[in-house]
Design a protein around this motif. Structure first.
Motif, PDB file in Angstrom:
ATOM      1  N   ILE A 156     -34.586 -20.201  12.455  1.00  0.00           N
ATOM      2  CA  ILE A 156     -34.734 -19.712  13.839  1.00  0.00           C
ATOM      3  C   ILE A 156     -36.016 -20.238  14.469  1.00  0.00           C
ATOM      4  O   ILE A 156     -36.021 -20.727  15.611  1.00  0.00           O
ATOM      5  N   LEU A 157     -37.110 -20.139  13.745  1.00  0.00           N
ATOM      6  CA  LEU A 157     -38.397 -20.587  14.287  1.00  0.00           C
ATOM      7  C   LEU A 157     -38.432 -22.101  14.482  1.00  0.00           C
ATOM      8  O   LEU A 157     -39.062 -22.597  15.421  1.00  0.00           O
TER       9      LEU A 157
ATOM     10  N   GLY B 219     -36.809 -22.816  17.744  1.00  0.00           N
ATOM     11  CA  GLY B 219     -37.705 -22.492  18.857  1.00  0.00           C
ATOM     12  C   GLY B 219     -38.844 -23.486  18.975  1.00  0.00           C
ATOM     13  O   GLY B 219     -39.258 -23.856  20.083  1.00  0.00           O
TER      14      GLY B 219
ATOM     15  N   PHE C 147     -38.726 -26.753  21.236  1.00  0.00           N
ATOM     16  CA  PHE C 147     -38.928 -26.692  22.688  1.00  0.00           C
ATOM     17  C   PHE C 147     -40.406 -26.694  23.066  1.00  0.00           C
ATOM     18  O   PHE C 147     -40.772 -27.184  24.134  1.00  0.00           O
TER      19      PHE C 147
ATOM     20  N   THR D 216     -36.564 -14.090  16.202  1.00  0.00           N
ATOM     21  CA  THR D 216     -35.757 -14.458  17.369  1.00  0.00           C
ATOM     22  C   THR D 216     -36.545 -14.280  18.662  1.00  0.00           C
ATOM     23  O   THR D 216     -36.467 -15.112  19.571  1.00  0.00           O
TER      24      THR D 216
ATOM     25  N   ALA E  52     -38.882 -17.181  18.932  1.00  0.00           N
ATOM     26  CA  ALA E  52     -38.153 -18.412  19.255  1.00  0.00           C
ATOM     27  C   ALA E  52     -37.740 -18.446  20.724  1.00  0.00           C
ATOM     28  O   ALA E  52     -37.851 -19.491  21.387  1.00  0.00           O
ATOM     29  N   ILE E  53     -37.263 -17.325  21.256  1.00  0.00           N
ATOM     30  CA  ILE E  53     -36.888 -17.270  22.675  1.00  0.00           C
ATOM     31  C   ILE E  53     -38.111 -17.514  23.562  1.00  0.00           C
ATOM     32  O   ILE E  53     -38.027 -18.202  24.595  1.00  0.00           O
TER      33      ILE E  53
ATOM     34  N   TYR F  87     -40.628 -19.392  22.830  1.00  0.00           N
ATOM     35  CA  TYR F  87     -40.888 -20.826  22.794  1.00  0.00           C
ATOM     36  C   TYR F  87     -39.911 -21.601  23.677  1.00  0.00           C
ATOM     37  O   TYR F  87     -40.293 -22.589  24.311  1.00  0.00           O
ATOM     38  N   VAL F  88     -38.666 -21.172  23.690  1.00  0.00           N
ATOM     39  CA  VAL F  88     -37.658 -21.847  24.515  1.00  0.00           C
ATOM     40  C   VAL F  88     -38.036 -21.793  25.989  1.00  0.00           C
ATOM     41  O   VAL F  88     -37.808 -22.747  26.750  1.00  0.00           O
TER      42      VAL F  88
END
Length: 375
Positions: A112-113, A116, A119, A168, A171-172, A174-175
């Protein structure tokens, strides 16, 4: 100094916040996964900062700076995004190769990471570019926004009470923050959108296609390996070697837990359990049959030993033992394993007793016939 202060929240905010929600072993898995996911960033982008700052500063023309900045972001994206996607796609075999099963709890977090991280990776030169442009106030505001947003994302993920939720949330974040931060040095809305598309589109498309091929090959190989394990279990089942089948299943679940969901393995395990049930049923039937044999022998032998028994008594005793022999022959279709030896021994013993009973029966008949002749 203010920028570095806010940067400390970005660097350690997830560890500090996660410490209030998760025990140390779980947070340790996140710490390990996060540091492992940043290796591409460390390799590709971070080492460029010391080189880019003097290079950007020497460029007096703003447009020349922007063009150079765009090329650097594109180059980092071209190298870093496929690597991040690849490390996410190959997380399981990579971890098992390097760490066996020690860090299995960090596997999903690492994947997951890594997704992320791809991005935020192209935006790494943003800080260097803003310094070269002399836009320190904007850099301070941006660092404040990023640190605040990061803590909010970490809190949102941690409130799910799941370490996967925490990963999560990061990661979001980072996106969102990666593409936005990448556009800060670029003036104009149109130029910003064009810059993001130019930096991210090509590497993302290439990475998704390449990752699809890699994942497809991995799934195919995993399916083939799972079928090999299913074949071993099936062979043990057909030979009624349930101990060997159980050992194969235990080894499979211990060393290759991902194979257990394959259809062929599921069927083989189900067949093994069905054979276990059948074996238990057969064991019960065999024990009942052996008890019936013992009872028949106890009833038949004393009668056979009585030389003065009547014809009806001898015939009844013979019939009981003959029925036991017929049961033993019929049981051959449902018995296997260790019970075969017990039934075979019982069959030989009863057949011997039956023959002895018939001999005594014949002797009794001859004796009675001789008695009638004397009369």
């Amino acid at each position: 100094d203010t920028t570095y202060f806010f940067g400390a929240f970005i660097t350690n905010g997830d560890y500090l916040t996660g410490g209030f929600f998760f025990p140390k072993p779980i947070l340790g898995s996140y710490y390990f996964a996060f540091n492992a996911s940043t290796q591409t960033n460390q390799l590709v982008a971070n080492n460029l900062a010391s080189v880019l700052l003097p290079s950007f500063t020497k460029m007096r023309e703003p447009q020349r700076q922007i063009d150079a900045y765009s090329r650097v972001c594109g180059l980092i994206a071209f190298i870093g995004i496929p690597l991040c996607v690849l490390q996410a796609a190959c997380a399981q075999p990579l971890f098992h190769l390097l760490f066996a099963h020690k860090w299995d709890t960090a596997l999903p977090l690492f994947a997951i990471l890594s997704l992320g991280m791809l991005f935020v990776l192209p935006s790494d030169p943003t800080v260097t570019m803003l310094k070269a442009q002399g836009r320190y106030r904007l850099l301070m505001y941006w660092t404040f926004v990023v640190s605040t947003g990061f803590i909010a994302a970490v809190l949102s993920g941690a409130l799910t009470r799941s370490i996967v939720g925490l990963a999560t949330g990061v990661a979001i974040f980072y996106v969102v923050v990666g593409p936005v931060g990448c556009t800060l040095p670029v003036p104009g809305i149109g130029a910003k959108l064009s810059h993001v598309a130019r930096v991210y589109a090509g590497p993302l498309i290439f990475s998704v296609v390449a990752a699809g091929v890699v994942v497809g090959l991995m799934l195919w190989r995993q399916s083939q390996a799972a079928r090999e394990w299913a074949g071993r279990i099936d062979q043990a089942n057909k030979a009624h070697q349930l101990g060997a089948a159980d050992n194969f299943i235990a080894q499979l679940q211990r060393e290759h837990p991902g194979y257990a969901s394959d259809a062929s393995v599921v069927k083989a395990i189900r067949d093994t359990r069905a054979l276990h049930d059948q074996f238990q049923s057969n064991q019960t039937a065999v024990q009942q049959l052996l008890a019936a044999i013992t009872a028949a022998e106890q009833q038949a032998v004393p009668v056979g030993e009585n030389a003065r028994a009547t014809d009806d008594q001898l015939a009844a005793a013979t019939g009981r033992l003959q029925g036991v022999v017929d049961q033993l022959h019929a049981a051959g279709d449902v018995s296997w394993g260790d019970t075969d030896g017990q039934l075979a021994q019982a069959s030989v013993r009863v057949q011997r007793e039956l023959d002895e009973l018939r001999r005594k029966n014949s002797a009794a008949e001859i004796g009675r016939a001789a008695g009638r002749e004397r009369v």
